[in-house]
Design a protein around this motif. Structure first.
Motif, PDB file in Angstrom:
ATOM      1  N   UNK A 182      -2.227   9.094   2.601  1.00  0.00           N
ATOM      2  CA  UNK A 182      -0.767   8.966   3.109  1.00  0.00           C
ATOM      3  C   UNK A 182      -0.467   9.148   4.685  1.00  0.00           C
ATOM      4  N   UNK A 183      -1.629  10.086   5.940  1.00  0.00           N
ATOM      5  CA  UNK A 183      -1.185  10.269   6.332  1.00  0.00           C
ATOM      6  C   UNK A 183      -1.531   9.503   7.739  1.00  0.00           C
ATOM      7  N   UNK A 184      -2.997   9.099   7.832  1.00  0.00           N
ATOM      8  CA  UNK A 184      -3.547   8.063   8.294  1.00  0.00           C
ATOM      9  C   UNK A 184      -2.924   6.649   8.335  1.00  0.00           C
ATOM     10  N   UNK A 185      -2.810   6.153   7.127  1.00  0.00           N
ATOM     11  CA  UNK A 185      -1.842   4.757   6.869  1.00  0.00           C
ATOM     12  C   UNK A 185      -0.475   4.663   7.618  1.00  0.00           C
ATOM     13  N   UNK A 186      -0.090   6.098   7.630  1.00  0.00           N
ATOM     14  CA  UNK A 186       1.594   5.976   8.308  1.00  0.00           C
ATOM     15  C   UNK A 186       0.621   6.035   9.909  1.00  0.00           C
ATOM     16  N   UNK A 239       0.306   7.668  -7.390  1.00  0.00           N
ATOM     17  CA  UNK A 239      -0.804   8.210  -7.040  1.00  0.00           C
ATOM     18  C   UNK A 239      -1.407   9.956  -6.177  1.00  0.00           C
ATOM     19  N   UNK A 240       0.171   9.824  -6.039  1.00  0.00           N
ATOM     20  CA  UNK A 240      -0.147  11.606  -5.862  1.00  0.00           C
ATOM     21  C   UNK A 240       0.194  12.359  -6.793  1.00  0.00           C
ATOM     22  N   UNK A 241       0.235  11.902  -7.968  1.00  0.00           N
ATOM     23  CA  UNK A 241      -0.050  12.559  -9.119  1.00  0.00           C
ATOM     24  C   UNK A 241      -1.480  12.326  -9.846  1.00  0.00           C
ATOM     25  N   UNK A 242      -2.462  12.142  -9.014  1.00  0.00           N
ATOM     26  CA  UNK A 242      -3.367  11.129 -10.118  1.00  0.00           C
ATOM     27  C   UNK A 242      -4.919  11.936  -8.695  1.00  0.00           C
ATOM     28  N   UNK A 283       0.657  -1.500  -0.021  1.00  0.00           N
ATOM     29  CA  UNK A 283      -0.292   0.050  -0.414  1.00  0.00           C
ATOM     30  C   UNK A 283       0.954   1.268  -0.178  1.00  0.00           C
ATOM     31  N   UNK A 284       2.134   1.689   0.382  1.00  0.00           N
ATOM     32  CA  UNK A 284       3.036   2.177   0.601  1.00  0.00           C
ATOM     33  C   UNK A 284       3.481   2.614  -0.512  1.00  0.00           C
TER      34      UNK A 284
END
Length: 116
Positions: free
Chosen positions: A93-97, A80-83, A73-74
């Protein structure tokens, strides 16, 4: 054309010869009870079969599986940031980390990562 056929037959003959000679060359090795027994993780194969395996081993394997799956997932996160919209990417991203860090801290405090 005939030369290629002879070459293929020669290579096939050499492979068959090698496959038949290698076991003879390795027959000098001594086989013991431990070497001939199947390798099983989490319990001793020489013990009684009714004794259950270590729960601690199961929990370590489960933690490895969980943290191994999260890498999948990471890794695509920068692509994904570009899309998608930057705010959505930052939140996800913050919630996953943070979820990973909280889970790791919980397992560390619980002591389930210590091999006893």
């Amino acid at each position: 054309m005939l030369l290629i056929l002879y070459f293929k037959v020669f290579v096939l003959f050499m492979l068959i010869l090698t496959m038949n000679i290698l076991p003879i060359m390795n027959s000098h090795k001594q086989l013991s009870r431990e070497k001939t027994s199947p390798f099983e993780c989490g319990f001793d194969p020489m013990s009684k079969p009714r004794i259950s395996y270590s729960v601690h081993f199961f929990s370590i394997a489960l933690m490895f599986l969980i943290f191994d799956i999260e890498i999948t997932l990471i890794f695509p996160s920068p692509l994904i940031k570009q899309k998608i919209i930057m705010v959505n990417w930052m939140l996800s991203s913050t919630s996953l980390i943070m979820l990973l860090i909280i889970g790791l801290t919980l397992e560390w405090k619980e002591g389930s990562m210590n091999w006893k």
